[in-house]
Design a protein around this motif. Structure first.
Motif, PDB file in Angstrom:
ATOM      1  N   TYR A  71     -10.432 -10.831  -7.875  1.00  0.00           N
ATOM      2  CA  TYR A  71      -9.071 -11.243  -8.173  1.00  0.00           C
ATOM      3  C   TYR A  71      -8.160 -10.123  -7.693  1.00  0.00           C
ATOM      4  O   TYR A  71      -8.394  -8.957  -8.000  1.00  0.00           O
ATOM      5  CB  TYR A  71      -8.911 -11.455  -9.679  1.00  0.00           C
ATOM      6  N   LYS A  72      -7.115 -10.464  -6.911  1.00  0.00           N
ATOM      7  CA  LYS A  72      -6.246  -9.449  -6.327  1.00  0.00           C
ATOM      8  C   LYS A  72      -4.790  -9.838  -6.534  1.00  0.00           C
ATOM      9  O   LYS A  72      -4.398 -10.971  -6.260  1.00  0.00           O
ATOM     10  CB  LYS A  72      -6.542  -9.306  -4.836  1.00  0.00           C
ATOM     11  N   SER A  73      -3.998  -8.891  -7.017  1.00  0.00           N
ATOM     12  CA  SER A  73      -2.563  -9.087  -7.207  1.00  0.00           C
ATOM     13  C   SER A  73      -1.830  -8.018  -6.397  1.00  0.00           C
ATOM     14  O   SER A  73      -2.175  -6.838  -6.481  1.00  0.00           O
ATOM     15  CB  SER A  73      -2.167  -8.931  -8.676  1.00  0.00           C
ATOM     16  N   THR A  74      -0.840  -8.453  -5.644  1.00  0.00           N
ATOM     17  CA  THR A  74      -0.019  -7.524  -4.857  1.00  0.00           C
ATOM     18  C   THR A  74       1.443  -7.804  -5.179  1.00  0.00           C
ATOM     19  O   THR A  74       1.893  -8.937  -5.088  1.00  0.00           O
ATOM     20  CB  THR A  74      -0.254  -7.719  -3.355  1.00  0.00           C
ATOM     21  N   LEU A  75       2.151  -6.746  -5.560  1.00  0.00           N
ATOM     22  CA  LEU A  75       3.592  -6.848  -5.821  1.00  0.00           C
ATOM     23  C   LEU A  75       4.295  -5.943  -4.841  1.00  0.00           C
ATOM     24  O   LEU A  75       3.999  -4.741  -4.764  1.00  0.00           O
ATOM     25  CB  LEU A  75       3.909  -6.431  -7.258  1.00  0.00           C
ATOM     26  N   ILE A  76       5.238  -6.517  -4.083  1.00  0.00           N
ATOM     27  CA  ILE A  76       6.041  -5.765  -3.129  1.00  0.00           C
ATOM     28  C   ILE A  76       7.487  -5.858  -3.587  1.00  0.00           C
ATOM     29  O   ILE A  76       7.997  -6.970  -3.799  1.00  0.00           O
ATOM     30  CB  ILE A  76       5.889  -6.327  -1.703  1.00  0.00           C
ATOM     31  N   ILE A  77       8.121  -4.704  -3.755  1.00  0.00           N
ATOM     32  CA  ILE A  77       9.525  -4.659  -4.184  1.00  0.00           C
ATOM     33  C   ILE A  77      10.321  -3.916  -3.132  1.00  0.00           C
ATOM     34  O   ILE A  77       9.965  -2.799  -2.738  1.00  0.00           O
ATOM     35  CB  ILE A  77       9.666  -3.960  -5.548  1.00  0.00           C
ATOM     36  N   ASN A  78      11.414  -4.529  -2.668  1.00  0.00           N
ATOM     37  CA  ASN A  78      12.307  -3.860  -1.747  1.00  0.00           C
ATOM     38  C   ASN A  78      13.141  -2.861  -2.535  1.00  0.00           C
ATOM     39  O   ASN A  78      13.781  -3.224  -3.530  1.00  0.00           O
ATOM     40  CB  ASN A  78      13.240  -4.862  -1.044  1.00  0.00           C
ATOM     41  N   LEU A  79      13.116  -1.622  -2.109  1.00  0.00           N
ATOM     42  CA  LEU A  79      13.850  -0.562  -2.814  1.00  0.00           C
ATOM     43  C   LEU A  79      15.263  -0.436  -2.291  1.00  0.00           C
ATOM     44  O   LEU A  79      15.608  -0.834  -1.242  1.00  0.00           O
ATOM     45  CB  LEU A  79      13.112   0.780  -2.666  1.00  0.00           C
TER      46      LEU A  79
END
Length: 79
Positions: A71-79
């Motif tokens: 199970y893989k979770s990726t969170l990308i947030i633009n800074l």
């Protein structure tokens, strides 16, 4: 960690946090525990999506994958 196995030396939980090119990338992957029975309503991911939309409107991406073993979770947030 979604129904994860956290004590398997051959497949440890992996956590990666990177800040690069104006983006924060947070990734967690773990082995799935097939013995775990899921009786929950599944509302957790819906709540996470709502919170991210409130805090980071149009500035984030949440990717969830499950290949049957991991199970893989990726969170990308633009800074």
């Amino acid at each position: 960690f979604k129904h994860g196995v956290i004590n398997d030396d051959k497949q440890p939980v992996r956590i990666t946090l990177k800040a690069q090119n104006g983006k924060l990338n947070f990734e967690v992957s773990n082995k799935i525990n097939h013995a775990q029975k899921d009786y929950s309503s599944g509302i957790g991911l819906i709540n996470i999506d709502r919170r991210l939309d409130l805090i980071y409107p149009d500035q984030h991406e949440l990717l969830i994958s499950n290949n049957g073993n991991t199970y893989k979770s990726t969170l990308i947030i633009n800074l």
